[in-house]
Design an enzyme around this catalytic site. Structure first.
Site, PDB file in Angstrom:
ATOM      1  N   SER A 279      -0.141  -0.820   3.567  1.00 12.64           N
ATOM      2  CA  SER A 279      -0.607   0.627   3.079  1.00 12.64           C
ATOM      3  C   SER A 279      -0.059   1.540   3.771  1.00 12.64           C
ATOM      4  CB  SER A 279      -2.112   0.875   2.756  1.00 12.64           C
ATOM      5  OG  SER A 279      -2.413  -0.256   1.919  1.00 12.64           O
ATOM      6  N   THR A 280       0.334   1.471   5.074  1.00 15.23           N
ATOM      7  CA  THR A 280       0.889   2.610   5.823  1.00 15.23           C
ATOM      8  C   THR A 280       1.991   3.169   5.072  1.00 15.23           C
ATOM      9  OG1 THR A 280       2.152   1.032   7.334  1.00 15.23           O
ATOM     10  CG2 THR A 280      -0.056   1.561   8.076  1.00 15.23           C
TER      11      THR A 280
END
Length: 573
Positions: A279-280
């Protein structure tokens, strides 16, 4: 048939002539003996010299190479690598006179950190002509070993490379080969400069700050032990110059004793290992959507009410995440895979790929080090590929590349190569390129700050330092797919977000849940706190004054946040 010839009668040799012949014979014999004695003496002297100074064939070469090798220091002048004169203790096993077991016992008592009696016995009885027992020995230790009185134990002074900080910044520094040349890290990069007589006298300053490096190593090591992780990586990056202020890869090694390290210890996880960083990637996707005009209004909502089915693939959010339409801030705060995938679907593969390429995700990381891994770039960009890479699945990059991308997100939109050399008059900051506009960068600073204030990054906050960032948890890749029992947990953040100066990244490979985290093993619970503690420890050292009264203006975004009664706070990813 034999014939005997008798001496003629009456012929006798003159006694004086006989004595003369005997004298000549004696003289010749003496000369021969003297020549023989001289030859023997030469051999004895040579053997004696070998007994004292002999070693591996490359010892003399290594000493000559190291003799003029320049020093490496950190950005503040603290020594990281130096060339010193030192004693070595060695043995000629085949010339041993005393009892090897007794000598091994006495050596073990004098050098317990080197090995026990069994180890020394093995060295003393090796089927070799020479082997080292201790390098960088102190004069006191040399005297004590010499007092044993064993002629086969020998001593010599030689030039050696010393890393006074032990294993600190080992992967950034690297180590030398047996012939005294750089084998990895900056020792390899700077080999010609460090061995050039014209430049070796001036120490080379790296961008590393040992104070920050020590804090990151300490906090990351603590987290690795707490969560029983296989490995870890950490970085601190100057967002305006690209300088790497701290670079940590765990497990690590001691460059003073590199021969005792394995492949995993020598591998630099920040630049060589590639990971799907989950999710970064979502803020990068959102920045692309804002920059390209796909998203022009932060209040625009995307359907996250149910899993997204695309062909035979299903994209879903974590259990407990809100099942409703989410606007842009909420999509990042709750780290919604479904909403992010819908944004990416509107973006299309060309625009998303173009952004990834501008950030360098399709090439090896841009830094001086030779130890660099190649990203795993999708060979075919189907519709689902665009959707999944938007939230960090199906594409793998190094932690350094991710940290550098975040620097560009918050510094006004400029991407530049990273460097391990201190920026100054002799080494100006690398030229950069614009990847997003100032306006988009300002919006991303707001959104990243909200993730720490309201979302999955809350445990990464450092009071007074205005931290902004994003968590990411992805299943670890394994042969032929993914290992659902393992994940890679990452938190990457910038501070102070109202005037960004540094990016801090912490990553744990295959952490386990603990009682304190109620079994959670996601980045919100393990990686984010590492960043928070590091920022709290080093922020002031880096010239950032903590101030609880300052923060970025979120007044236009806060009214967009809405939480239904009973809706849990975001903490999963």
């Amino acid at each position: 048939m034999s014939v005997l010839v008798a001496r003629p009668i009456g012929q006798r040799r003159d006694p004086r002539q006989r004595h003369a012949l005997i004298g000549v014979a004696h003289t010749r014999l003496m000369m021969l003996m003297m020549l023989f004695a001289t030859a023997v003496a030469v051999v004895i002297v040579r053997l004696a010299m070998l007994a004292i100074f002999a070693g591996p064939a490359d010892a003399a070469t290594r000493t000559a190479t190291l003799a003029g090798r320049g020093d490496i220091v950190d950005r503040n002048g603290a020594p990281l690598a130096r060339t010193i004169d030192a004693w070595t203790i060695a043995v000629h096993p085949k010339k041993l006179i005393g009892d090897p077991m007794d000598i091994a016992s006495r050596l073990a008592a004098l050098m317990p950190d080197r090995g026990d009696q069994a180890w020394f016995y093995a060295q003393l009885t090796k089927n070799v002509s020479f082997t080292y027992l201790q390098r960088r020995a102190s004069p006191t230790l040399v005297e004590q070993v010499n007092a044993i009185g064993e002629p086969a134990l020998v001593f010599a002074r030689e030039t050696q490379r010393l890393y006074p900080q032990s294993n600190m910044a080992a992967h950034a520094l690297g180590f030398l080969s047996t012939d005294g040349h750089g084998m990895s890290g900056m020792e390899r990069v700077l080999d010609a400069r460090l061995t050039n007589p014209a430049t070796a006298g001036t120490p080379v300053a790296l961008s590393i700050d040992t104070r920050v490096q020590a804090a990151m190593e300490s906090e990351l090591g603590r987290a690795m032990a707490t969560f029983s992780a296989r490995g870890a990586a950490g970085l601190v990056l100057d967002v305006h110059t690209g300088e790497v202020v701290a670079m940590v890869s765990l497990p690590t090694f001691n460059p003073n004793r590199v021969g005792m390290s394995g492949v995993e210890e020598l591998r630099n996880a920040t630049t060589q290992s590639v990971f799907e960083l989950g999710s970064t990637f979502k803020p990068i996707t959102m920045a692309t959507a804002i920059e390209s005009g796909v998203v022009t209004d932060m209040s625009r909502r995307f359907d996250a009410t149910a899993p997204l089915h695309v062909g035979r693939f299903t994209i879903h959010d974590e259990r407990g995440d809100p099942k409703r339409w989410l606007n842009i801030p909420e999509t990042l705060i709750y780290s919604s895979n479904v909403a992010t995938a819908r944004v990416a679907d509107e973006l299309g593969p060309q625009r998303l790929q173009a952004m990834f390429r501008r950030l360098g995700f399709d090439t090896r990381p841009d830094i001086e080090l030779k130890e660099k891994g190649r990203p795993l770039w999708p060979t075919y960009w189907a519709r689902t590929t665009t959707m999944t890479t938007a939230y960090g699945h199906g594409i793998a990059i190094t932690p350094l590349q991710l940290a550098n991308a975040y620097a560009a997100l918050v510094n006004g939109g400029i991407w530049r190569p990273t460097t391990l050399l201190k920026v100054g008059p002799d080494h100006p900051a690398p030229a950069g390129r614009r990847v997003i506009s100032e306006t988009t960068s300002a919006r991303m600073r707001q959104l990243l700050r909200l993730i720490v204030l309201k979302g999955t990054g809350r445990k990464g906050e450092a009071p007074g330092f205005r931290v902004a960032g994003k968590t990411g948890t992805a299943e670890a890749a394994s042969a032929g797919g993914y290992d659902k029992s393992r994940n890679v947990a990452t938190f990457v953040a910038a501070f102070p977000i109202d005037q960004p100066r540094y990016v801090v990244l912490a990553m744990l490979d295959s952490p386990l849940g603990t009682k304190e985290t109620s079994g959670w093993k996601t980045a919100a619970w393990n990686a984010a706190p590492v960043v928070g503690r590091v920022v709290s420890r080093v922020g002031s050292l880096l010239g950032v004054i903590p101030d609880d009264r300052r923060d970025i203006d979120e007044s236009d975004l806060l009214p967009l946040l809405w939480q239904e009664p009973g809706e849990k706070q975001a903490d999963a990813q």
